[in-house]
Design a protein around this motif. Structure first.
Motif, PDB file in Angstrom:
ATOM      1  N   GLY A  39       0.812  -1.218   0.000  1.00 21.50           N
ATOM      2  CA  GLY A  39       0.000   0.000   0.000  1.00 21.50           C
ATOM      3  C   GLY A  39       0.844   1.265   0.000  1.00 21.50           C
ATOM      4  N   ALA A  40       1.902   1.278   0.797  1.00 23.16           N
ATOM      5  CA  ALA A  40       2.778   2.453   0.866  1.00 23.16           C
ATOM      6  C   ALA A  40       3.506   2.668  -0.455  1.00 23.16           C
ATOM      7  N   PHE A  41       4.023   1.586  -1.050  1.00 19.71           N
ATOM      8  CA  PHE A  41       4.754   1.711  -2.312  1.00 19.71           C
ATOM      9  C   PHE A  41       3.840   2.149  -3.455  1.00 19.71           C
ATOM     10  N   VAL A  42       2.603   1.663  -3.459  1.00 20.88           N
ATOM     11  CA  VAL A  42       1.664   2.079  -4.501  1.00 20.88           C
ATOM     12  C   VAL A  42       1.375   3.576  -4.393  1.00 20.88           C
ATOM     13  N   LEU A  43       1.150   4.064  -3.184  1.00 19.14           N
ATOM     14  CA  LEU A  43       0.834   5.488  -3.032  1.00 19.14           C
ATOM     15  C   LEU A  43       2.034   6.373  -3.354  1.00 19.14           C
ATOM     16  N   VAL A  44       3.216   5.964  -2.951  1.00 20.73           N
ATOM     17  CA  VAL A  44       4.407   6.751  -3.298  1.00 20.73           C
ATOM     18  C   VAL A  44       4.639   6.713  -4.804  1.00 20.73           C
ATOM     19  N   GLY A  45       4.361   5.573  -5.423  1.00 19.18           N
ATOM     20  CA  GLY A  45       4.475   5.480  -6.880  1.00 19.18           C
ATOM     21  C   GLY A  45       3.488   6.388  -7.595  1.00 19.18           C
ATOM     22  N   VAL A  62      -2.980  11.021  -4.369  1.00 20.39           N
ATOM     23  CA  VAL A  62      -2.688  10.083  -3.286  1.00 20.39           C
ATOM     24  C   VAL A  62      -3.790  10.105  -2.240  1.00 20.39           C
ATOM     25  N   VAL A  63      -4.260  11.279  -1.880  1.00 22.71           N
ATOM     26  CA  VAL A  63      -5.329  11.395  -0.883  1.00 22.71           C
ATOM     27  C   VAL A  63      -6.622  10.777  -1.403  1.00 22.71           C
ATOM     28  N   VAL A  64      -6.938  10.998  -2.676  1.00 25.52           N
ATOM     29  CA  VAL A  64      -8.158  10.425  -3.255  1.00 25.52           C
ATOM     30  C   VAL A  64      -8.086   8.900  -3.292  1.00 25.52           C
ATOM     31  N   VAL A  65      -6.960   8.356  -3.726  1.00 29.62           N
ATOM     32  CA  VAL A  65      -6.809   6.901  -3.803  1.00 29.62           C
ATOM     33  C   VAL A  65      -6.839   6.284  -2.410  1.00 29.62           C
ATOM     34  N   ALA A  66      -6.088   6.847  -1.474  1.00 30.47           N
ATOM     35  CA  ALA A  66      -6.052   6.303  -0.112  1.00 30.47           C
ATOM     36  C   ALA A  66      -7.413   6.423   0.565  1.00 30.47           C
ATOM     37  N   GLY A  67      -8.069   7.541   0.386  1.00 34.40           N
ATOM     38  CA  GLY A  67      -9.389   7.718   0.992  1.00 34.40           C
ATOM     39  C   GLY A  67     -10.434   6.794   0.394  1.00 34.40           C
ATOM     40  N   TRP A  71     -11.852   3.688   2.628  1.00 37.33           N
ATOM     41  CA  TRP A  71     -13.282   3.704   2.931  1.00 37.33           C
ATOM     42  C   TRP A  71     -13.930   2.395   2.496  1.00 37.33           C
ATOM     43  N   THR A  72     -13.523   1.882   1.341  1.00 41.59           N
ATOM     44  CA  THR A  72     -14.076   0.631   0.832  1.00 41.59           C
ATOM     45  C   THR A  72     -13.617  -0.555   1.673  1.00 41.59           C
ATOM     46  N   LEU A  73     -12.359  -0.604   2.046  1.00 44.36           N
ATOM     47  CA  LEU A  73     -11.826  -1.723   2.813  1.00 44.36           C
ATOM     48  C   LEU A  73     -12.305  -1.736   4.262  1.00 44.36           C
ATOM     49  N   TRP A  74     -12.737  -0.606   4.783  1.00 46.32           N
ATOM     50  CA  TRP A  74     -13.134  -0.497   6.177  1.00 46.32           C
ATOM     51  C   TRP A  74     -14.251  -1.478   6.522  1.00 46.32           C
ATOM     52  N   GLU A  75     -15.096  -1.821   5.560  1.00 48.72           N
ATOM     53  CA  GLU A  75     -16.207  -2.740   5.800  1.00 48.72           C
ATOM     54  C   GLU A  75     -15.724  -4.163   6.069  1.00 48.72           C
ATOM     55  N   PHE A  76     -14.532  -4.525   5.626  1.00 46.11           N
ATOM     56  CA  PHE A  76     -14.036  -5.891   5.754  1.00 46.11           C
ATOM     57  C   PHE A  76     -13.160  -6.106   6.988  1.00 46.11           C
ATOM     58  N   ARG A  77     -13.050  -5.141   7.863  1.00 48.05           N
ATOM     59  CA  ARG A  77     -12.083  -5.220   8.957  1.00 48.05           C
ATOM     60  C   ARG A  77     -12.427  -6.260  10.020  1.00 48.05           C
ATOM     61  N   HIS A  78     -13.651  -6.762  10.070  1.00 50.21           N
ATOM     62  CA  HIS A  78     -14.030  -7.751  11.080  1.00 50.21           C
ATOM     63  C   HIS A  78     -14.093  -9.172  10.524  1.00 50.21           C
ATOM     64  N   ARG A  79     -13.792  -9.357   9.258  1.00 56.70           N
ATOM     65  CA  ARG A  79     -13.821 -10.710   8.686  1.00 56.70           C
ATOM     66  C   ARG A  79     -12.513 -11.416   8.985  1.00 56.70           C
ATOM     67  N   ARG A  80     -12.567 -12.736   9.049  1.00 60.91           N
ATOM     68  CA  ARG A  80     -11.429 -13.530   9.493  1.00 60.91           C
ATOM     69  C   ARG A  80     -10.134 -13.248   8.752  1.00 60.91           C
ATOM     70  N   VAL A  81     -10.058 -13.544   7.482  1.00 60.24           N
ATOM     71  CA  VAL A  81      -8.811 -13.392   6.725  1.00 60.24           C
ATOM     72  C   VAL A  81      -8.607 -11.946   6.294  1.00 60.24           C
ATOM     73  N   GLY A  92      -0.388   0.890   5.624  1.00 56.16           N
ATOM     74  CA  GLY A  92       0.408   1.287   4.460  1.00 56.16           C
ATOM     75  C   GLY A  92      -0.086   2.574   3.833  1.00 56.16           C
ATOM     76  N   PHE A  93      -1.407   2.756   3.814  1.00 53.56           N
ATOM     77  CA  PHE A  93      -1.953   3.999   3.259  1.00 53.56           C
ATOM     78  C   PHE A  93      -1.530   5.196   4.101  1.00 53.56           C
ATOM     79  N   LEU A  94      -1.540   5.043   5.413  1.00 54.67           N
ATOM     80  CA  LEU A  94      -1.079   6.141   6.272  1.00 54.67           C
ATOM     81  C   LEU A  94       0.398   6.444   6.024  1.00 54.67           C
ATOM     82  N   ALA A  95       1.201   5.398   5.901  1.00 54.79           N
ATOM     83  CA  ALA A  95       2.628   5.596   5.626  1.00 54.79           C
ATOM     84  C   ALA A  95       2.842   6.203   4.242  1.00 54.79           C
ATOM     85  N   GLY A  96       2.048   5.788   3.267  1.00 50.36           N
ATOM     86  CA  GLY A  96       2.169   6.325   1.913  1.00 50.36           C
ATOM     87  C   GLY A  96       1.782   7.792   1.825  1.00 50.36           C
TER      88      GLY A  96
END
Length: 108
Positions: A39-45, A62-67, A71-81, A92-96
């Motif tokens: 995630g960090a390398f993609v945003l820096v790229g 970078v802000v648009v892509v990370a945001g 936002w989309t991934l936030w829904e999956f944070r409680h699933r097992r894998v 990685g997005f925060l670091a990017g």
């Protein structure tokens, strides 16, 4: 015909099937670190690619892509894998974004 809801929790079965399994901290942490680096390398790229044209436009991209992805991934944070992937990517997005801001400040 069985009309029982397979997702309903009752006294006989746990709400989460396999909930008694141990959490795979070792493998999950490795997955999270790999996703954070990705995630960090993609945003820096993205910043480097668009920042060569206009630096502030690169930071905006970078802000648009990370945001948007965060936002989309936030829904999956409680699933097992997915939780390992999501928390790794969000870190990685925060670091990017921080790296892109640092690159903007030093004029690169």
């Amino acid at each position: 015909m069985n009309t029982r809801d397979p997702f309903a929790a009752d006294a006989e079965s746990p709400a989460w099937v396999g909930a008694d399994e141990p959490t795979p901290w070792g493998l999950g942490s490795i997955v999270a670190v790999i996703c954070a680096l990705f995630g960090a390398f993609v945003l820096v790229g993205i910043y480097e690619l668009i920042g060569n044209i206009q630096r502030f436009l690169g930071l905006a991209a970078v802000v648009v892509v990370a945001g948007g992805l965060g936002w989309t991934l936030w829904e999956f944070r409680h699933r097992r894998v997915w939780r390992w992937i999501v928390w790794g990517l969000l870190t990685g997005f925060l670091a990017g974004v921080a790296s892109s801001v640092a690159l903007l400040v030093i004029g690169r």
